[in-house]
Design an enzyme around this catalytic site. Structure first.
Site, PDB file in Angstrom:
ATOM      1  N   ALA A  61     -25.180  39.813 -16.143  1.00 54.37           N
ATOM      2  CA  ALA A  61     -24.491  41.180 -15.924  1.00 54.37           C
ATOM      3  C   ALA A  61     -23.993  41.251 -17.098  1.00 54.37           C
ATOM      4  CB  ALA A  61     -23.980  41.231 -14.548  1.00 54.37           C
ATOM      5  N   TYR A  62     -23.494  42.340 -17.462  1.00 58.84           N
ATOM      6  CA  TYR A  62     -22.415  42.839 -18.400  1.00 58.84           C
ATOM      7  C   TYR A  62     -21.264  43.097 -17.529  1.00 58.84           C
ATOM      8  CZ  TYR A  62     -20.027  45.058 -22.204  1.00 58.84           C
ATOM      9  OH  TYR A  62     -19.309  45.713 -23.334  1.00 58.84           O
ATOM     10  N   THR A  63     -20.181  42.122 -17.669  1.00 59.01           N
ATOM     11  CA  THR A  63     -19.004  42.178 -16.568  1.00 59.01           C
ATOM     12  C   THR A  63     -17.650  42.368 -17.172  1.00 59.01           C
ATOM     13  OG1 THR A  63     -19.067  39.712 -16.873  1.00 59.01           O
ATOM     14  CG2 THR A  63     -20.195  40.434 -14.880  1.00 59.01           C
ATOM     15  N   TYR A  91     -18.724  50.243 -15.573  1.00 58.67           N
ATOM     16  CA  TYR A  91     -19.380  48.885 -14.931  1.00 58.67           C
ATOM     17  C   TYR A  91     -20.013  49.363 -13.666  1.00 58.67           C
ATOM     18  CZ  TYR A  91     -19.431  44.536 -12.677  1.00 58.67           C
ATOM     19  OH  TYR A  91     -19.669  43.318 -11.915  1.00 58.67           O
TER      20      TYR A  91
END
Length: 292
Positions: A63-65, A128
């Site tokens: 994931a892009y966190t 997000y």
């Protein structure tokens, strides 16, 4: 025939935690990947990998966190948190693989005052959160047999996370300022990894129940309470100053209250979940041992 488990985001907190416990599951073959071995934003690569390796389960831990960076990088965030999930869903559907996808408390706006249930309306207030919700929707549209686990406040011995940051600051500073008006529950990545494997073990008994589930450790605290306990367990003694969110400006809005109701996952899969303090004690013990 031995069943193969694809773990994406293999070098992240959750992927590393799955790797740590994988020896306890010799009946499966784990394939840990990251962007250098499998770029999940490329549909053809995902389809080929899942087909050629005869994958039975996909555990999507990628994931892009970076929540604040996401505000300025919406396309990159969307590519990993939604488009890549769609690619995994299509490959799973075509090859008969089952998916467990990790999502987040940030799909909610945090204005509740009672723990969020899976059926509560979503209303993300950050890039997000929006991209993670889009990923959930894309997954179920293609692969309705998937399982989504929403979690919160993830930490571990691996990578960068709140616990490791507070331990570092505890060594460096006499005072640490931490918000006290954001409430949630810390989640030890090892506990989440074990929960994912618990669900796979249930499937071996013929009990795969698709849908959305919430998982965090038990209990509730603020970031301030969490910090005090981290430092106490590490025997560090800076002064922890409680501050309000407005005194700690950040680019992305955070949910003020993001406690997750876990009754559904506990009842469905007969799951016992440890209290956050119990798991934190174990994580700090490991980190202290590593730094000796």
């Amino acid at each position: 025939m031995i069943k193969k488990i694809l773990v994406t985001g293999g070098s992240g907190q959750l992927g590393s935690s799955l790797y740590k416990i994988s020896d306890h599951y010799p009946q499966y073959e784990f394939l840990f990947t990251d962007v250098d071995t499998l770029d999940i934003t490329k549909a053809a690569a995902v389809r080929a990998f899942v087909s050629q390796n005869q994958i039975s389960y996909i555990l999507n831990c990628a994931a892009y966190t970076a929540v604040d960076k996401a505000e300025d990088n919406e396309l990159s965030c969307f590519r990993l948190n939604c488009d890549a999930v769609k690619n995994l869903a299509e490959a799973a559907f075509e090859n008969g693989a089952k998916v467990i996808h990790i999502s987040t408390d940030y799909v909610f706006d945090g204005t509740s005052y009672v723990p969020y249930e899976e059926v509560n309306p979503t209303c993300p207030v950050s890039v997000y959160g929006r991209t993670k919700l889009a990923g959930e929707l894309a997954l179920f549209e293609i692969c309705p047999s998937a399982i989504v686990i929403r979690t919160a406040w993830l930490y571990s011995e691996y990578g960068n996370n709140f616990v490791k940051t507070m331990l570092r600051l505890g060594h460096e500073r006499d005072e640490i300022r931490v918000v006290f008006d954001q409430i949630g529950t810390p989640t030890y990545a090892t506990d989440l990894a074990l929960a994912m494997m618990h669900i796979i073990e249930y499937d071996q008994k013929g009990l795969w129940i698709p849908g959305i589930y919430h998982f965090s450790d038990e209990g509730v605290c603020s970031w301030y309470d969490f910090t005090v306990k981290i430092l106490q367990l590490a025997d560090l003694h800076p002064y922890v100053l409680p501050i309000e969110t407005k005194d700690y400006p950040s680019k992305a809005a955070r949910p003020h209250y993001s406690v997750l109701n876990k009754m559904k996952i506990k009842r469905t899969f007969g799951m016992l979940i440890p209290h956050w303090e119990t798991s934190l004690r174990e994580c700090v013990r490991i980190l202290k041992k590593e730094n000796q």
